[in-house]
Design an enzyme around this catalytic site. Structure first.
Site, PDB file in Angstrom:
ATOM      1  N   LYS A  22       2.327   0.404  13.620  1.00  0.00           N
ATOM      2  CA  LYS A  22       1.178  -0.351  13.211  1.00  0.00           C
ATOM      3  C   LYS A  22       1.437  -1.147  12.092  1.00  0.00           C
ATOM      4  O   LYS A  22       1.259  -2.359  11.989  1.00  0.00           O
ATOM      5  CB  LYS A  22       0.042   0.300  13.370  1.00  0.00           C
ATOM      6  N   ASN A  23       1.876  -0.412  10.868  1.00  0.00           N
ATOM      7  CA  ASN A  23       1.799  -0.832   9.552  1.00  0.00           C
ATOM      8  C   ASN A  23       3.018  -1.783   9.177  1.00  0.00           C
ATOM      9  O   ASN A  23       2.956  -2.194   8.080  1.00  0.00           O
ATOM     10  CB  ASN A  23       1.427   0.254   8.684  1.00  0.00           C
ATOM     11  N   ARG A  93      -8.996  -4.489   7.494  1.00  0.00           N
ATOM     12  CA  ARG A  93      -8.810  -5.029   6.145  1.00  0.00           C
ATOM     13  C   ARG A  93      -7.470  -5.451   5.861  1.00  0.00           C
ATOM     14  O   ARG A  93      -7.177  -6.367   4.949  1.00  0.00           O
ATOM     15  CB  ARG A  93      -8.842  -3.539   5.274  1.00  0.00           C
ATOM     16  N   CYS A 117     -14.740   0.528   2.496  1.00  0.00           N
ATOM     17  CA  CYS A 117     -14.144   1.020   3.419  1.00  0.00           C
ATOM     18  C   CYS A 117     -14.619   2.745   3.637  1.00  0.00           C
ATOM     19  O   CYS A 117     -14.890   3.135   2.893  1.00  0.00           O
ATOM     20  CB  CYS A 117     -12.722   0.883   3.158  1.00  0.00           C
ATOM     21  N   ARG A 122     -10.940   0.590  -2.164  1.00  0.00           N
ATOM     22  CA  ARG A 122      -9.781  -0.218  -1.611  1.00  0.00           C
ATOM     23  C   ARG A 122      -9.840  -1.819  -2.126  1.00  0.00           C
ATOM     24  O   ARG A 122      -9.965  -2.623  -1.102  1.00  0.00           O
ATOM     25  CB  ARG A 122      -9.613  -0.100  -0.201  1.00  0.00           C
ATOM     26  N   ASP A 306      -1.473   9.264   5.049  1.00  0.00           N
ATOM     27  CA  ASP A 306      -1.858   9.035   6.520  1.00  0.00           C
ATOM     28  C   ASP A 306      -1.509  10.185   7.431  1.00  0.00           C
ATOM     29  O   ASP A 306      -1.761  10.258   8.708  1.00  0.00           O
ATOM     30  CB  ASP A 306      -1.100   7.833   6.976  1.00  0.00           C
ATOM     31  N   ARG A 398      -7.393   1.803  17.223  1.00  0.00           N
ATOM     32  CA  ARG A 398      -6.893   0.876  16.420  1.00  0.00           C
ATOM     33  C   ARG A 398      -5.360   1.251  15.995  1.00  0.00           C
ATOM     34  O   ARG A 398      -4.591   0.444  15.549  1.00  0.00           O
ATOM     35  CB  ARG A 398      -7.381   1.074  15.101  1.00  0.00           C
TER      36      ARG A 398
HETATM   37  N1  EPU Z   1      -5.353  -0.523  -4.721  1.00  0.00           N
HETATM   38  C1  EPU Z   1      -5.754  -1.013  -5.938  1.00  0.00           C
HETATM   39  N2  EPU Z   1      -5.761  -2.419  -6.038  1.00  0.00           N
HETATM   40  C2  EPU Z   1      -5.109  -3.022  -5.187  1.00  0.00           C
HETATM   41  C3  EPU Z   1      -4.609  -2.575  -4.059  1.00  0.00           C
HETATM   42  C4  EPU Z   1      -4.592  -1.142  -3.970  1.00  0.00           C
HETATM   43  O1  EPU Z   1      -6.573  -0.407  -6.605  1.00  0.00           O
HETATM   44  O2  EPU Z   1      -4.905  -4.392  -5.364  1.00  0.00           O
HETATM   45  C5  EPU Z   1      -5.264   0.997  -4.698  1.00  0.00           C
HETATM   46  C6  EPU Z   1      -6.305   1.402  -3.538  1.00  0.00           C
HETATM   47  O3  EPU Z   1      -7.476   1.613  -3.700  1.00  0.00           O
HETATM   48  C7  EPU Z   1      -5.714   2.943  -3.237  1.00  0.00           C
HETATM   49  C8  EPU Z   1      -4.068   2.653  -3.636  1.00  0.00           C
HETATM   50  O4  EPU Z   1      -3.968   1.378  -4.517  1.00  0.00           O
HETATM   51  O5  EPU Z   1      -6.114   3.733  -4.016  1.00  0.00           O
HETATM   52  C9  EPU Z   1      -3.140   2.449  -2.600  1.00  0.00           C
HETATM   53  O6  EPU Z   1      -3.364   1.743  -1.312  1.00  0.00           O
HETATM   54  P1  EPU Z   1      -2.688   0.573  -0.797  1.00  0.00           P
HETATM   55  O7  EPU Z   1      -2.903  -0.843  -1.136  1.00  0.00           O
HETATM   56  O8  EPU Z   1      -1.227   1.174  -0.805  1.00  0.00           O
HETATM   57  O9  EPU Z   1      -3.145   0.648   0.673  1.00  0.00           O
HETATM   58  P2  EPU Z   1      -3.138  -0.404   1.615  1.00  0.00           P
HETATM   59  O10 EPU Z   1      -1.976  -1.256   1.631  1.00  0.00           O
HETATM   60  O11 EPU Z   1      -4.435  -1.015   1.853  1.00  0.00           O
HETATM   61  C10 EPU Z   1      -1.627   0.862   3.464  1.00  0.00           C
HETATM   62  C11 EPU Z   1      -1.819   1.154   4.929  1.00  0.00           C
HETATM   63  C12 EPU Z   1      -2.749   2.447   4.993  1.00  0.00           C
HETATM   64  C13 EPU Z   1      -2.296   3.589   4.116  1.00  0.00           C
HETATM   65  C14 EPU Z   1      -1.962   3.016   2.982  1.00  0.00           C
HETATM   66  C15 EPU Z   1      -1.192   4.068   1.800  1.00  0.00           C
HETATM   67  C16 EPU Z   1      -1.499  -0.933   5.988  1.00  0.00           C
HETATM   68  C17 EPU Z   1      -1.764  -1.947   7.030  1.00  0.00           C
HETATM   69  N3  EPU Z   1      -2.162   0.032   5.734  1.00  0.00           N
HETATM   70  O12 EPU Z   1      -2.909   0.465   3.175  1.00  0.00           O
HETATM   71  O13 EPU Z   1      -2.805   2.870   6.369  1.00  0.00           O
HETATM   72  O14 EPU Z   1      -3.120   4.447   4.078  1.00  0.00           O
HETATM   73  O15 EPU Z   1      -1.237   1.545   2.550  1.00  0.00           O
HETATM   74  O16 EPU Z   1      -0.043   4.491   2.324  1.00  0.00           O
HETATM   75  O17 EPU Z   1      -0.153  -0.815   5.887  1.00  0.00           O
HETATM   76  C18 EPU Z   1      -3.809   3.842   8.279  1.00  0.00           C
HETATM   77  O18 EPU Z   1      -2.832   3.325   8.995  1.00  0.00           O
HETATM   78  O19 EPU Z   1      -4.521   4.567   8.789  1.00  0.00           O
HETATM   79  C19 EPU Z   1      -3.867   3.393   6.839  1.00  0.00           C
HETATM   80  C20 EPU Z   1      -5.047   3.459   6.313  1.00  0.00           C
END
Ligand code: EPU
Length: 419
Positions: A22-23, A93, A117, A122, A306, A398
Site C-alpha cells: 500500500k505505502n 492523509r 488523525c 501528523r 506499523d 484500507r
Molecule cells: N512529521 C512531522 N512533520 C512533517 C511530517 C512528519 O513532524 O512534516 C512527524 C510525524 O508527526 C511523525 C513522524 O514525523 O511523528 C514520522 O511520520 P511520517 O511522516 O514518516 O509518516 P507518514 O509519512 O505520514 C508513513 C506511512 C505510515 C507509517 C509512517 C511511519 C504512508 C502512506 N504512510 O506515514 O503508514 O506509519 O510512514 O513509518 O506511507 C499505515 O500504513 O498504517 C501507516 C500509518
C-alpha cells in the site's frame, strides 16, 4: 457497517500470497502525475486507500483505467484541475503525496491540509518547508495548502524529522526541478526506494535512496513506463505474527525477506523458528506459546511502528512481560485499551506499554480505531476464547487485501457479517 467475527483457537497453517505494498502504491500512483506519457503500474493491491488515490486522480481529470489483474494505467495528460479537495484528503492523509508532483509538473497545487488523525497530530510542515527551499511560494488559505512555482530549483535540504511521505514528496518534486537537490536525514524505508526506482524508470536521476542522503538531479521531463510495485512488508509481518500467536506454521509467499529483518528477529526472540528463501518466509511455532519481547519503534531499518500493534497482541498472550515503546506517533495505543477488554494485562505510561502475558484472552466486542490497530484485534481474536466481534472494520479494508479470505485459507474461523 460490516463486522468481522472470529472464533479463536485454531493454530494457523498453510501459505499466503502477499499483495503489493500500500505505502509504495500510493506515492507511485501520485508520481504518475509527473510523466508526460501513460504509465502502467502492476501488483497494485485492491484496497480502499488505493481506490481513494485513484478517485483523487480521476477528479483532477487524469485518466485512470484498471484491468481485472489490478494493473492500473494512468495518463496525466488529460488533467484539468490541480486540486486535492478536503472531502478526499480527510479520508486519506496520503493524499498529501500529490502536492510535490502537481507543483513540480504544473506549477500549482491546492491541497487540503489533512486534519488530526487517530494516531497522532501528523503535521506536514516538513513537506512544505522542503518545497519552499526549492523556491515554491506556499501559503495556507481556507484550510488549503496553496503552492505556486515557476520551475522548482534544486536545493540542499535537511529534513528536521525522518518522514516517509515527506521524503517522497520532496523526491518527486526534485525529479523535475532545475539542478541538483540533496535531501539529508531522508527516510530509508523500502517504499522510498521503490518510488525512487519507479521515478528512475521514468527517466529521473536519483541516487542514494535507501540511505539517509538522497541526491536528485532534476530532468526536463519524465516519460511513461511500466512498473511492478514491491510486496507489502507490513502485510507480510502481520501474517507472520498470526502464525506465531496461534502456535502455527505459515509460509508467506511473494514477499521480500530482506525488508523484514527487524520483525523476523523479534519473532525468533519470541521463540519462533523462521526460515526464508528468495521471496518467501516461513514461521513455525510448533504449538508453543510465544515469549514476550521488548520493542521500540523507530524509522527503517529499525522496528516499524506499523507492526507495533500486532506485537502488542503477541505479548498479550506470551510468557513473561514485554515492553513496547512507540517513538513515531504520540497516540498509537488505542488497540491496547480494546485488548484490555479481552483480558489483556497492559499498563500504559506515556508512550510505553508494559504487557504481562496472560494464558488466555476472552472474546469481546471490540472496535477498530485505525488500520494496524484493527489488525492487532484480529490477531487477538484468533487466540481468544469464544467469538470476537470487531466493529468499524472499514479501517482494515484500507490496508489489507482480502483479509478474511487469506485468513480463512490458513484455517482461521473468521467471517464478515453485514452490520
Ligand atoms: N512529521 C512531522 N512533520 C512533517 C511530517 C512528519 O513532524 O512534516 C512527524 C510525524 O508527526 C511523525 C513522524 O514525523 O511523528 C514520522 O511520520 P511520517 O511522516 O514518516 O509518516 P507518514 O509519512 O505520514 C508513513 C506511512 C505510515 C507509517 C509512517 C511511519 C504512508 C502512506 N504512510 O506515514 O503508514 O506509519 O510512514 O513509518 O506511507 C499505515 O500504513 O498504517 C501507516 C500509518
Amino acid at each position: 457497517m460490516d463486522k468481522l467475527q472470529i472464533h479463536g483457537g485454531v493454530a494457523l497453517e498453510g501459505e499466503v500470497r502477499i499483495s503489493g505494498a500500500k505505502n509504495a502504491t500510493l506515492p507511485i500512483l501520485s508520481a504518475c502525475l509527473l510523466a508526460d506519457g501513460p504509465v502502467i503500474v502492476s501488483n497494485v493491491p485492491h484496497l480502499q486507500d488505493v481506490t481513494t488515490m485513484i478517485e483523487l486522480l480521476g477528479r483532477m481529470g487524469v485518466s485512470v483505467t484498471i484491468d481485472e489483474k489490478m494493473r492500473v494505467e494512468v495518463d496525466a495528460s488529460t488533467i484539468r484541475e490541480r486540486v486535492a479537495p478536503y472531502q478526499l484528503v480527510k479520508t486519506m492523509r496520503a493524499s498529501i503525496l500529490v502536492l510535490g508532483p502537481l507543483l513540480a509538473r504544473f506549477g500549482e497545487a491546492d491541497v487540503s491540509l489533512p486534519g488530526g488523525c487517530a494516531i497522532g497530530a501528523r503535521p506536514v510542515n516538513i513537506h512544505v518547508a522542503g518545497l519552499q527551499a526549492m523556491g515554491a511560494d506556499i501559503h495556507i488559505e481556507n484550510g488549503y495548502i496553496k503552492a505556486r512555482a515557476n520551475r522548482l530549483r534544486g536545493a540542499r535540504f535537511v529534513l528536521e524529522t525522518v518522514t516517509v511521505t515527506g521524503t517522497e514528496n520532496l523526491m518527486m518534486a526534485a525529479a523535475l526541478a532545475e539542478g541538483r537537490t540533496e535531501l539529508e536525514n531522508a527516510a530509508r524505508e523500502p517504499e522510498v526506494v521503490d518510488l525512487a526506482n519507479f521515478l528512475n524508470a521514468m527517466g529521473a536521476r536519483i541516487q542514494g535512496a535507501g540511505s539517509d542522503k538522497i541526491v536528485i538531479d532534476g530532468v526536463e521531463r519524465l516519460h511513461g513506463t511500466a512498473y511492478e510495485v514491491l510486496p507489502d512488508r507490513i502485510e507480510t509481518g502481520t501474517y507472520l505474527v498470526a502464525g506465531a500467536i496461534t502456535g502455527g506454521r505459515i509460509r508467506v509467499k511473494h514477499t521480500r525477506p530482506d525488508h523484514l529483518d527487524a520483525v523476523t528477529g523479534k519473532l525468533e526472540e519470541a521463540g519462533a523458528q523462521v526460515s526464508s528463501g528468495d521471496n518467501w518466509i516461513e514461521i513455525d511455532m510448533r504449538g508453543r506459546r510465544p515469549r514476550a519481547v521488548d520493542i521500540r519503534t523507530a524509522p527503517y531499518p529499525a522496528f516499524p511502528t506499523d507492526m507495533q500493534a500486532q506485537f502488542a497482541a503477541l505479548n498479550a498472550v506470551a510468557t513473561g512481560v514485554g515492553t513496547i515503546i512507540e517513538t513515531i506517533f504520540e497516540n498509537r495505543f488505542m488497540h491496547m485499551l480494546e485488548m484490555r477488554r479481552m483480558g489483556a494485562e497492559i499498563r500504559l505510561e506515556g508512550n510505553t506499554a508494559i504487557i504481562k502475558g496472560v494464558e488466555r484472552l476472552t472474546a469481546a466486542p471490540v472496535m477498530a480505531t485505525d488500520l494496524r490497530a484493527s489488525a492487532s484485534l484480529i490477531l487477538a481474536g484468533l487466540v481468544a476464547e469464544g467469538r470476537t466481534e470487531i466493529e468499524r472494520i472499514y479501517h482494515i479494508d484500507r490496508g489489507y487485501e482480502a483479509i478474511e479470505e487469506k485468513f480463512q485459507a490458513l484455517g482461521a474461523r473468521i467471517r464478515r457479517t453485514p452490520g
